[in-house]
Write a protein that holds these residues in place. Structure first.
Motif, mmCIF file in Angstrom:
data_model
loop_
_atom_site.group_PDB
_atom_site.id
_atom_site.type_symbol
_atom_site.label_atom_id
_atom_site.label_comp_id
_atom_site.label_asym_id
_atom_site.label_seq_id
_atom_site.Cartn_x
_atom_site.Cartn_y
_atom_site.Cartn_z
ATOM 1 N N TRP A 121 46.563 -65.849 -12.721
ATOM 2 C CA TRP A 121 47.681 -65.988 -13.649
ATOM 3 C C TRP A 121 48.740 -66.943 -13.108
ATOM 4 O O TRP A 121 49.459 -67.580 -13.892
ATOM 5 C CB TRP A 121 48.267 -64.618 -13.986
ATOM 6 N N GLY A 122 48.848 -67.068 -11.770
ATOM 7 C CA GLY A 122 49.723 -68.094 -11.218
ATOM 8 C C GLY A 122 49.234 -69.492 -11.590
ATOM 9 O O GLY A 122 50.029 -70.373 -11.928
ATOM 10 N N ALA B 177 61.872 -58.436 -10.988
ATOM 11 C CA ALA B 177 60.643 -59.200 -11.240
ATOM 12 C C ALA B 177 60.586 -59.674 -12.691
ATOM 13 O O ALA B 177 60.256 -60.838 -12.960
ATOM 14 C CB ALA B 177 59.420 -58.347 -10.909
ATOM 15 N N LEU B 178 60.900 -58.784 -13.610
ATOM 16 C CA LEU B 178 60.855 -59.154 -15.030
ATOM 17 C C LEU B 178 61.919 -60.187 -15.374
ATOM 18 O O LEU B 178 61.685 -61.081 -16.201
ATOM 19 C CB LEU B 178 61.018 -57.904 -15.895
ATOM 20 N N ALA B 179 63.087 -60.088 -14.726
ATOM 21 C CA ALA B 179 64.133 -61.088 -14.959
ATOM 22 C C ALA B 179 63.675 -62.456 -14.477
ATOM 23 O O ALA B 179 63.922 -63.477 -15.134
ATOM 24 C CB ALA B 179 65.423 -60.673 -14.255
ATOM 25 N N ALA B 180 63.016 -62.495 -13.328
ATOM 26 C CA ALA B 180 62.485 -63.767 -12.820
ATOM 27 C C ALA B 180 61.452 -64.332 -13.774
ATOM 28 O O ALA B 180 61.398 -65.546 -14.017
ATOM 29 C CB ALA B 180 61.883 -63.561 -11.434
ATOM 30 N N LEU B 181 60.618 -63.463 -14.326
ATOM 31 C CA LEU B 181 59.573 -63.898 -15.241
ATOM 32 C C LEU B 181 60.171 -64.408 -16.547
ATOM 33 O O LEU B 181 59.697 -65.398 -17.112
ATOM 34 C CB LEU B 181 58.619 -62.728 -15.510
ATOM 35 N N ASP B 182 61.213 -63.753 -17.014
ATOM 36 C CA ASP B 182 61.864 -64.185 -18.261
ATOM 37 C C ASP B 182 62.383 -65.609 -18.163
ATOM 38 O O ASP B 182 62.373 -66.359 -19.139
ATOM 39 C CB ASP B 182 63.028 -63.242 -18.599
ATOM 40 N N ALA B 183 62.855 -65.967 -16.961
ATOM 41 C CA ALA B 183 63.438 -67.298 -16.788
ATOM 42 C C ALA B 183 62.422 -68.345 -16.359
ATOM 43 O O ALA B 183 62.763 -69.525 -16.232
ATOM 44 C CB ALA B 183 64.552 -67.222 -15.739
ATOM 45 N N ALA B 184 61.178 -67.936 -16.149
ATOM 46 C CA ALA B 184 60.167 -68.856 -15.613
ATOM 47 C C ALA B 184 59.591 -69.756 -16.698
ATOM 48 O O ALA B 184 59.315 -69.300 -17.813
ATOM 49 C CB ALA B 184 59.042 -68.063 -14.959
ATOM 50 N N THR C 69 50.832 -66.838 -22.646
ATOM 51 C CA THR C 69 49.806 -65.834 -22.393
ATOM 52 C C THR C 69 49.925 -65.283 -20.979
ATOM 53 O O THR C 69 49.790 -64.082 -20.740
ATOM 54 C CB THR C 69 48.402 -66.425 -22.610
ATOM 55 N N ALA C 70 50.197 -66.165 -20.012
ATOM 56 C CA ALA C 70 50.380 -65.727 -18.635
ATOM 57 C C ALA C 70 51.600 -64.830 -18.506
ATOM 58 O O ALA C 70 51.586 -63.831 -17.774
ATOM 59 C CB ALA C 70 50.514 -66.936 -17.711
ATOM 60 N N ARG C 71 52.676 -65.148 -19.227
ATOM 61 C CA ARG C 71 53.868 -64.305 -19.195
ATOM 62 C C ARG C 71 53.546 -62.898 -19.692
ATOM 63 O O ARG C 71 53.973 -61.894 -19.117
ATOM 64 C CB ARG C 71 54.971 -64.931 -20.051
ATOM 65 N N THR C 72 52.768 -62.822 -20.774
ATOM 66 C CA THR C 72 52.375 -61.516 -21.312
ATOM 67 C C THR C 72 51.557 -60.728 -20.300
ATOM 68 O O THR C 72 51.780 -59.533 -20.079
ATOM 69 C CB THR C 72 51.563 -61.699 -22.614
#
Length: 380
Positions: free
Chosen positions: A87-88, A351-358, A363-366
């Motif tokens: 996923w990375g 972790a979710l905050a980092a992902l939100d801003a990435a 699909t990878a975010r999901t």
């Protein structure tokens, strides 16, 4: 080597098998990456088969040793590290890139993981892993069954060290099969080497803590979690995947993966601490309370000692040599379990905050969002 779904540009989202619905991490992995896991396993079977055959040509005893190593690799596991690496990679390249060129690199992480597990079990003198005898215990039993001379336990430990060493070599060999541009593969190798160094650093601190528990602290226990678990379970596999995609080291996605991986990796280890003390052995595959019984300075136990009243601390000391259920109850009474649960929740939020801003593929975010919950809300 890989099935048709993997050979194309897109992994299909398979429904979770009925037997996985009660295991959050298996359910999410099945829902998003079952074809990836199958492809990794198929590749490992093919690769390890050739390696075992080659060693068997040296000596039949070498063949049996190599077969034991293969069993250690293929004997269960959730393939978490290849999954985060996938996923990375996928978060950077989107859905248009073909998987097979990078698949050997993803599968190599499973060999690295087996190296770490087998050596860790020897150091911790663990007897079970994934519900089965650990490698050194299984080899010791083979020693007895064969009627060999010498100490079976010592033989089992020595061979287990070699099993781990061979897995490390095989990981290097399989990584070299990835078909990416040479300059990119050099960067991938640098990321991979850093992951290995940090894994050894974390393991050393873990061993040191076992032998210097009186001088340990919550901060040092978290440092062990950061390097022994967070680095090579989540953070570095994600960065490894980004390297495979050719993402520059100073890219915003790398910063986001670094923050996400550290937070989630620490939360993963904190959940392991709780499962080690309170988990169901039928689900975890390991005896309950081992860390408490041995006084291992985990974050949970360090917090219990920090939060305990003088009366509770004295009770903890008295209970150290008694029934583990009583010790687990005393640890919970200090408020340490509740504190660890809050620490997990805080790290999941980060972790979710980092992902939100990435700047990551949708699909990878999901998938990563689902894996965040699954990795920290689990029974095994």
């Amino acid at each position: 080597m890989a099935n048709d779904a993997v050979a194309g540009n897109e992994l299909r989202a398979s429904p979770a098998p009925p037997g996985d619905r009660d295991d959050p991490i298996r359910g999410v992995l099945a829902a998003y990456t079952q074809d990836l896991i199958t492809a990794v396993d198929d590749l490992l079977v093919t690769f390890l088969g050739a390696e075992v055959d080659a060693l068997t040509e040296i000596d039949t005893a070498m063949g049996r040793f190599a077969a034991s190593t293969r069993e250690a690799v293929l004997g269960g596991g959730k393939r978490i590290r290849p999954t985060f690496a996938y996923w990375g990679w996928r978060g950077a390249v989107g859905g248009d890139e073909s998987l097979p060129p990078v698949l050997p690199a993803l599968a190599a992480l499973e060999l690295l993981h087996t190296f770490a597990l087998v050596h860790d079990d020897v150091m911790d003198r663990s007897t079970t892993r994934r519900g089965q005898p650990t490698a050194h215990v299984a080899v010791a039993a083979q020693h007895v069954a064969a009627g060999h001379q010498g100490d079976p336990g010592r033989f089992g430990e020595a061979v287990a060290v070699l099993i781990g060493d061979l897995c490390m070599v095989w990981a290097d060999r399989l990584l070299a099969h990835a078909t990416v541009p040479p300059a990119r593969l050099f960067e991938v190798r640098r990321c991979y080497d850093q992951m290995r160094v940090e894994t050894v650093a974390g393991q050393y601190l873990d061993v040191l803590g076992d032998n210097d528990a009186a001088n340990w602290s919550v901060d040092r226990a978290l440092r062990v979690a950061r390097y022994k678990t967070a680095s090579y379970t989540v953070q570095r596999p994600l960065l490894f995947g980004a390297c495979l995609a050719g993402v520059p080291a100073d890219a915003p996605l790398v910063a986001a993966y670094t923050r996400y991986g550290l937070a989630l990796g620490e939360a993963f280890q904190l959940r392991d601490d709780l499962l080690g003390a309170y988990g169901d052995p039928a689900a975890t595959g390991k005896p309950a309370g081992d860390d408490l019984r041995t006084g291992k300075p985990t974050t949970l136990l360090m917090l219990a000692r920090q939060l305990a009243t003088p009366t509770q601390l004295a009770a903890l000391e008295r209970a150290a040599d008694g029934p583990v259920d009583r010790l687990a109850e005393l640890v919970a009474d200090t408020g340490a379990v509740a504190r660890v649960e809050r620490m997990i929740a805080e790290r999941v939020g980060d972790a979710l905050a980092a992902l939100d801003a990435a700047p990551v593929d949708r699909t990878a975010r999901t998938a990563l969002t689902g894996l965040t919950t699954a990795a920290t809300d689990r029974r095994a």
